[in-house]
Structure formats: structure tokens, C-alpha cells
Design a protein around this motif. Structure first.
Motif, short mmCIF file in Angstrom:
data_model
loop_
_atom_site.label_atom_id
_atom_site.label_comp_id
_atom_site.label_asym_id
_atom_site.label_seq_id
_atom_site.Cartn_x
_atom_site.Cartn_y
_atom_site.Cartn_z
N ALA A 143 0.83 -1.21 0.00
CA ALA A 143 0.00 0.00 0.00
C ALA A 143 0.86 1.26 0.00
O ALA A 143 0.46 2.28 -0.57
CB ALA A 143 -0.92 0.00 1.22
N THR A 144 2.02 1.18 0.62
CA THR A 144 2.93 2.32 0.62
C THR A 144 3.38 2.65 -0.80
O THR A 144 3.42 3.82 -1.21
CB THR A 144 4.15 2.04 1.51
N ALA A 145 3.72 1.60 -1.56
CA ALA A 145 4.10 1.82 -2.96
C ALA A 145 2.93 2.37 -3.76
O ALA A 145 3.10 3.26 -4.61
CB ALA A 145 4.60 0.51 -3.56
N GLY A 146 1.73 1.87 -3.49
CA GLY A 146 0.55 2.38 -4.17
C GLY A 146 0.31 3.84 -3.87
O GLY A 146 -0.04 4.63 -4.76
N ALA A 147 0.51 4.23 -2.61
CA ALA A 147 0.34 5.63 -2.22
C ALA A 147 1.37 6.52 -2.90
O ALA A 147 1.06 7.61 -3.39
CB ALA A 147 0.45 5.76 -0.70
N LEU A 148 2.62 6.05 -2.93
CA LEU A 148 3.70 6.83 -3.54
C LEU A 148 3.42 7.09 -5.01
O LEU A 148 3.58 8.22 -5.50
CB LEU A 148 5.02 6.08 -3.38
N VAL A 186 5.79 15.04 -2.82
CA VAL A 186 4.57 14.94 -2.02
C VAL A 186 4.19 13.47 -1.84
O VAL A 186 3.74 13.05 -0.76
CB VAL A 186 3.41 15.71 -2.69
N GLY A 187 4.40 12.67 -2.89
CA GLY A 187 4.08 11.25 -2.80
C GLY A 187 4.91 10.52 -1.76
O GLY A 187 4.44 9.55 -1.15
N ILE A 188 6.14 10.99 -1.54
CA ILE A 188 6.95 10.38 -0.48
C ILE A 188 6.30 10.62 0.87
O ILE A 188 6.21 9.71 1.71
CB ILE A 188 8.38 10.95 -0.53
N GLY A 189 5.83 11.85 1.10
CA GLY A 189 5.10 12.12 2.34
C GLY A 189 3.83 11.30 2.43
O GLY A 189 3.48 10.79 3.50
N GLU A 190 3.13 11.17 1.32
CA GLU A 190 1.92 10.34 1.27
C GLU A 190 2.24 8.90 1.66
O GLU A 190 1.50 8.26 2.42
CB GLU A 190 1.36 10.36 -0.15
N ALA A 191 3.36 8.40 1.15
CA ALA A 191 3.76 7.02 1.45
C ALA A 191 4.09 6.83 2.92
O ALA A 191 3.71 5.83 3.53
CB ALA A 191 4.96 6.64 0.57
#
Length: 339
Positions: A143-148, A186-191
């Protein structure tokens, strides 16, 4: 990445409005199975939590900030179709009460943040779970990869829409590079946020994580006569959240929106920053509800900025819970009538 009114021409806004309406209508039909497993309360709680965390902008460098979009996280928690409804609820409350995102751009925001991020995040999560070891611990990295990935893909989708109906003529190559580049950060923060939240939920209530249910171990059931049977992983048992779980979730959401949000970065988010740099920020128009008593996440009439912001956040969480719960119940009613 809340798009204001004015960034797109009327035909593009109408088109994204139709896409959003279709996605919400389809999700209302398909979310019943997901909601039936955990009850509508979890959908309302997820919506409130996403609303709260979106209030907390984090710095990403060079005078730019970002915030959780939440589509991948919501999909992992409650399933993709319920997640579309959750994200649409959050964006509706933000747009109508807080003037965050334009009303004519509501369809655009739902398409980008409520559909693109959900589907990209969820399907990448499921794809990775097919190749990662079959255990609960695999859910968080998947899910972390999906969020990123979901965040820069949404930024790229914005660029595509701008190529079709952007209000200001700008070099699309520069727009794509800037949007994707900043939103990778931003995606890194999302992840990071997605990983932290899912780690906590998986550790305490893995049965409430939709993406993890097929990874539950076989349950051995013993009847009154001593006969045993098993429940296979492809038929998982999902428990509904208990009152204590819901209470903790609401308390955390209120704490984030009413407390942690006061320490949010004041820098413009990625879209605002790129708009200012490339010259299309001037096309933004005030929302029709810019005069709302809660506009800009403050309560009019309260002079103390901290108190005003905290109270606005608390109100937003409570309203989002109610609206999210109502939408989830509507999905259940519609599906039951259809069957």
C-alpha cells in the motif's frame, strides 16, 4: 492538489463532472459488499480521518508544501469503491463548507483525488500482494508503494486535463515536469503517512484492513459435537469495528484536525507553487462559497487564529463523519433495492 475554479474551461469542467458523477454512481452500486463486511461506520470514520490529515500540510522544500491525498490509504482500509465515496465525501465537505477547491472544479477534484488516486493506489497494492510473501506484513509495503505512485499519476492526469482545457497557454512539457517532479516529493510524504497508519491498524485490527483480509490465516471452527471446519482465506471473516475502536479513531481525527493542524506548513502546496511559477495561478477564481463562515478553515467572528482553526477542524471532522456515514448507508440501501 485542490483545483480552484477557473483553471479549466467550461467544457473540461463539465466533462470531469460527468466522469466524477459516473464514478460515484458506479461506486454506490459496487460498495455494498465492502460496506456490509465492516458496516458504514468505518467508511464515515475513514472519511473523517482523511479530512483531518489533509489539514496538515508538510514542507517538501523550496517554499512548497504537500498534504495527504488519501486515496490509496482509503482503498486499503475500506476497499476501492467505498474509497471513491469516502474521497468524494471529503472533497464535497471541503468544497461546500471550507471553500477548499472550486465548486465548478468539484468534478475535477473528485476525478483526480477521488478516482485516480484510489484506483492507482489500490490496483498497484493488489498487484504487489500477488508477488510479495503471503503474510500480513506485506500489506504495508504494498500500500505504501501504491500511495507513492498515486500522487504523481494524479499530477500527470492534471497535466493531461490542462492540455485539453487549461485556461492559460503555457508549455505543457514544463507543466508536466514541474507537476510530476514536485508531486513525487509529495508522494513520499503520502507514502510515509500511509505506512504509519496502516502499520498501526494492521498491528491492532488487521481484520479492518480491506486489502489484508485475504491474507488472514485459516480459522479452525469447532461445533458443539466437536467437529472441526476451517474458513479459507478466500472467504475471510471481517469483524465490524467495536465502539472502542471507533472512539479511538474519532478521537485521533479530532486531535489531528483540532490540534496538529495548527502546526501545518503555511507554504503553498505543489499545485499552487507550480501555478505561481508557470503563470496560470492568476486564472484561479474565488469559490462561490468564499464567504462561508468556515472558509479557509477558520470560524468567522473568532479573532484568535489558533482557536478559530482548531474549531473549524473539529467541525469539519464531525460533519464529514455524518456525511460519510450517510453516503455509506445510501450505498447499502441502493444495492439492497437493486437486488
Amino acid at each position: 492538489m485542490h483545483v480552484p475554479d477557473g483553471f479549466f474551461d467550461a467544457s473540461t469542467s463539465v466533462a470531469t463532472g460527468l466522469i466524477a458523477a459516473g464514478a460515484v454512481g458506479f461506486s454506490l452500486q459496487r460498495a455494498n459488499r465492502e460496506i456490509r463486511e465492516t458496516g458504514p461506520a468505518l467508511a464515515g470514520l475513514t472519511a473523517a480521518f482523511v479530512f483531518a490529515v489533509q489539514m496538515v500540510n508538510f514542507p517538501v522544500g523550496a517554499g512548497t508544501s504537500g498534504h495527504l491525498l488519501g486515496g490509496a490509504l482509503a482503498a486499503a482500509l475500506v476497499g476501492p469503491w467505498t474509497a471513491v465515496l469516502v474521497m468524494s465525501t471529503v472533497l464535497l465537505v471541503q468544497g461546500l463548507l471550507f471553500a477548499d477547491g472550486g465548486l465548478t472544479a468539484l468534478g475535477t477534484n473528485i476525478t483526480l483525488m477521488g478516482v485516480v488516486t484510489v484506483l492507482v493506489g489500490y490496483f498497484l497494492t493488489r498487484a504487489l500482494l500477488q508477488v510479495l510473501p503471503r503474510r500480513m506484513g506485506s500489506v504495508v509495503p504494498a500500500a505504501t508503494a501504491g500511495a507513492l505512485l498515486s500522487v504523481p499519476v494524479a499530477a500527470l492526469a492534471f497535466t493531461g486535463l490542462y492540455a485539453i482545457g487549461g485556461a492559460v497557454d503555457i508549455p505543457l512539457g514544463k507543466l508536466a515536469t514541474a507537476m510530476v517532479g514536485w508531486h513525487v516529493l509529495v508522494g513520499i510524504g503520502e507514502a510515509v503517512i500511509t505506512a504509519a497508519v496502516l502499520s498501526a491498524v494492521v498491528a491492532n485490527r488487521p481484520d479492518l484492513v480491506y486489502a489484508a483480509r485475504h491474507l488472514q490465516r485459516d480459522l479452525v471452527l469447532v461445533d458443539a459435537d466437536g467437529n472441526t471446519s476451517t474458513v479459507a482465506p478466500d472467504k475471510p471473516i471481517a469483524a465490524k469495528p467495536a465502539g472502542r475502536t471507533l472512539g479511538v479513531g474519532v478521537a485521533v481525527s479530532l486531535l489531528v484536525a483540532g490540534g496538529l493542524s495548527l502546526f501545518a506548513s503555511a507554504h503553498p502546496d505543489g499545485l499552487e507553487f507550480v501555478g505561481a511559477k508557470l503563470g496560470f495561478e492568476s486564472a484561479a477564481e474565488d469559490s462561490a462559497v468564499a464567504g462561508s463562515p468556515l472558509a479557509d478553515y477558520g470560524v468567522s467572528g473568532i479573532g484568535n487564529a489558533e482557536v478559530s482553526g482548531a474549531l473549524a477542524g473539529i467541525i469539519g471532522v464531525l460533519v464529514t463523519i455524518v456525511v460519510g456515514l450517510a453516503v455509506a448507508k445510501l450505498a447499502s440501501v441502493r444495492a439492497n433495492r437493486a437486488s
